[in-house]
Write a protein that holds these residues in place. Structure first.
Motif, PDB file in Angstrom:
ATOM      1  N   PHE A  69     -77.219 -25.210   5.519  1.00  0.00           N
ATOM      2  CA  PHE A  69     -76.338 -25.178   5.595  1.00  0.00           C
ATOM      3  C   PHE A  69     -75.448 -24.407   7.154  1.00  0.00           C
ATOM      4  N   ASN A  70     -74.862 -25.338   6.903  1.00  0.00           N
ATOM      5  CA  ASN A  70     -73.854 -24.999   8.497  1.00  0.00           C
ATOM      6  C   ASN A  70     -72.082 -24.173   7.673  1.00  0.00           C
ATOM      7  N   SER A 106     -74.551 -17.223  10.840  1.00  0.00           N
ATOM      8  CA  SER A 106     -74.064 -18.099  12.329  1.00  0.00           C
ATOM      9  C   SER A 106     -75.361 -18.790  12.449  1.00  0.00           C
ATOM     10  N   ALA A 107     -75.361 -20.299  12.515  1.00  0.00           N
ATOM     11  CA  ALA A 107     -76.166 -21.097  12.380  1.00  0.00           C
ATOM     12  C   ALA A 107     -76.786 -20.956  13.679  1.00  0.00           C
ATOM     13  N   PHE A 108     -76.178 -20.542  14.441  1.00  0.00           N
ATOM     14  CA  PHE A 108     -75.848 -20.368  15.836  1.00  0.00           C
ATOM     15  C   PHE A 108     -77.077 -19.351  16.687  1.00  0.00           C
ATOM     16  N   ASN A 109     -76.967 -18.542  15.228  1.00  0.00           N
ATOM     17  CA  ASN A 109     -78.405 -17.775  15.889  1.00  0.00           C
ATOM     18  C   ASN A 109     -79.249 -16.876  15.543  1.00  0.00           C
ATOM     19  N   ASN A 110     -81.150 -17.202  15.426  1.00  0.00           N
ATOM     20  CA  ASN A 110     -81.579 -18.138  15.326  1.00  0.00           C
ATOM     21  C   ASN A 110     -81.950 -16.777  14.761  1.00  0.00           C
ATOM     22  N   SER A 111     -81.386 -15.602  14.304  1.00  0.00           N
ATOM     23  CA  SER A 111     -82.136 -14.211  13.770  1.00  0.00           C
ATOM     24  C   SER A 111     -81.116 -13.924  11.924  1.00  0.00           C
ATOM     25  N   SER A 112     -80.170 -14.910  12.692  1.00  0.00           N
ATOM     26  CA  SER A 112     -79.127 -14.535  10.959  1.00  0.00           C
ATOM     27  C   SER A 112     -79.551 -15.370   9.508  1.00  0.00           C
ATOM     28  N   VAL A 113     -79.214 -14.727   8.321  1.00  0.00           N
ATOM     29  CA  VAL A 113     -79.213 -14.799   7.263  1.00  0.00           C
ATOM     30  C   VAL A 113     -79.422 -16.835   6.855  1.00  0.00           C
ATOM     31  N   VAL A 114     -78.466 -17.349   7.571  1.00  0.00           N
ATOM     32  CA  VAL A 114     -78.091 -18.994   6.727  1.00  0.00           C
ATOM     33  C   VAL A 114     -79.498 -19.146   7.629  1.00  0.00           C
ATOM     34  N   SER A 115     -80.128 -19.054   9.166  1.00  0.00           N
ATOM     35  CA  SER A 115     -80.813 -19.851   9.447  1.00  0.00           C
ATOM     36  C   SER A 115     -81.928 -19.948   9.211  1.00  0.00           C
ATOM     37  N   ILE A 142     -82.808 -19.006   5.845  1.00  0.00           N
ATOM     38  CA  ILE A 142     -82.541 -19.864   4.733  1.00  0.00           C
ATOM     39  C   ILE A 142     -82.981 -21.347   4.594  1.00  0.00           C
ATOM     40  N   ASN A 143     -82.000 -21.721   6.276  1.00  0.00           N
ATOM     41  CA  ASN A 143     -81.887 -23.283   6.563  1.00  0.00           C
ATOM     42  C   ASN A 143     -83.808 -23.282   7.020  1.00  0.00           C
ATOM     43  N   ARG A 144     -84.499 -22.613   7.495  1.00  0.00           N
ATOM     44  CA  ARG A 144     -85.680 -23.283   8.297  1.00  0.00           C
ATOM     45  C   ARG A 144     -86.727 -22.746   6.849  1.00  0.00           C
ATOM     46  N   ASN A 145     -86.314 -22.328   5.476  1.00  0.00           N
ATOM     47  CA  ASN A 145     -87.190 -22.066   5.060  1.00  0.00           C
ATOM     48  C   ASN A 145     -88.274 -20.522   5.064  1.00  0.00           C
ATOM     49  N   GLU A 146     -87.781 -19.898   5.828  1.00  0.00           N
ATOM     50  CA  GLU A 146     -88.418 -18.692   5.919  1.00  0.00           C
ATOM     51  C   GLU A 146     -88.187 -17.509   5.479  1.00  0.00           C
ATOM     52  N   SER A 147     -86.946 -17.236   4.971  1.00  0.00           N
ATOM     53  CA  SER A 147     -86.767 -16.737   3.562  1.00  0.00           C
ATOM     54  C   SER A 147     -85.484 -17.239   2.670  1.00  0.00           C
TER      55      SER A 147
END
Length: 334
Positions: free
Chosen positions: A162-163, A64-73, A75-80
């Motif tokens: 990613f969405n 879920s891109a709407f959950n700030n703690s998700s794997v995809v979020s 990755i989207n923020r380049n944090e991991s």
């Protein structure tokens, strides 16, 4: 002494008759998840409600891109760039559907989705400028992204996002189905926001009767118009259309399906498409791709996929709608 074998045979027969007559009760679960509603019917001697919730949470925390703690979020923020098994499965299927659709399906449209007000940044009242659209379009390209040998995500660009909204619900439905199977459930119907998986028999002891919604336009509520009913089992079903989720921007109605080629909401003569496939995530992604493609190309794509069929609804010349069925689509009770 002769009586005992005879008694044993009678007892064995009674056990067999009892086992044939014993049926697991059907249970139901429903609620709200991922900004939509779900309805689940399944046959089980025990409640699996907690397991259903657990699967939904795992899917959300991965995709879920709407959950700030998700794997995809992250990755989207380049944090991991670390992925999990759910992310990898959905990424690989997304890449495959992108290839077979000629790029019509592409979850790296995240930046474009946000620009049009359908993503994580909230509503938009004005359309993006051509320059802004062009910059965002350069970030699109799932086939320029890859998983490395350690399972880490390598993105096309650091700003590529990613969405997975167009495949994640279908995947979530499949994951709940797999959980059901692990718990000995053979008969179920799982529906999340219109994406469906069915297996085994319905409570009537026959195929599941699934209603296909008509493309009745409504942006602020859910209206279920009946397009027809199909009888199916052991498959995934997804319907896509811009008649529900759209916004009026600059005086124009803009649907939520973004065309990766133009960067704008897709303009298609297809009002809705219902896809039946072995897995719901496949049906979900293909249905989205169809909404971007011309009808003849969409039909050809569907018919090229093993075990996949579809029903397309377009505007009719004399009637309200025209219906186009691909080979293998079940009989529709209109």
């Amino acid at each position: 002494m002769r009586k005992f074998p005879f008694v044993a045979v009678i007892l064995a027969a009674m056990v067999m008759i009892h086992s044939c007559d014993t049926r697991k009760p059907f249970r139901s679960a429903e609620g709200v998840v991922w900004n939509t509603v779900y309805h689940i019917t399944y046959s089980s001697n025990v409640s699996l409600d907690d397991s259903i919730q657990a699967v939904m949470k795992m899917v959300e925390m991965s995709l879920s891109a709407f959950n700030n703690s998700s794997v995809v979020s992250r990755i989207n923020r380049n944090e991991s760039y670390a992925t999990d098994s759910m992310f990898r499965k959905v990424f690989l299927e997304s890449s495959r559907i992108s290839a077979v659709s000629g790029g019509a399906f592409d979850p790296t449209v995240g930046a474009l989705v946000n620009l049009w007000g359908f993503g994580t940044e909230g509503d938009k009242t004005d359309p993006p400028t051509a320059a802004v659209l062009d910059s965002a379009r350069r970030l699109v390209g799932i086939n320029d992204c890859r998983l490395d040998s350690a399972g880490f995500m390598v993105k096309k660009d650091s700003l590529t996002t990613f969405n997975f909204s167009a495949i994640a619900k279908g995947f979530g439905v499949d994951e709940i189905g797999r959980m059901m199977k692990r718990n000995g459930v053979d008969d179920y119907m799982i529906e999340i926001g219109g994406e469906i998986a069915v297996a085994g028999d319905s409570p009537r002891g026959s195929l599941w009767r699934i209603r296909i919604d008509a493309p009745v336009e409504c942006a602020d509520s859910v209206i279920h118009g009946n397009m027809g009913v199909v009888e199916v089992s052991d498959c995934g079903i997804a319907t896509s259309g811009n008649y529900r989720n759209y916004r009026v921007i600059d005086g124009k109605s803009m649907g939520h399906t973004i065309d990766p080629f133009t960067g704008e909401p897709a303009r298609s003569g297809i009002l809705s498409v219902t896809v039946i496939a072995p897995e719901c995530m496949t049906a979900d992604a293909l249905a989205t791709a169809c909404m971007v493609m011309p009808l003849d190309s969409a039909v050809a794509m569907v018919e090229s996929q093993k075990g996949v069929s579809a029903m397309f609804v377009t505007a009719g010349d004399t009637a309200q709608w025209a219906v186009h069925l691909t080979a293998g689509f079940p009989t529709v009770d209109f």
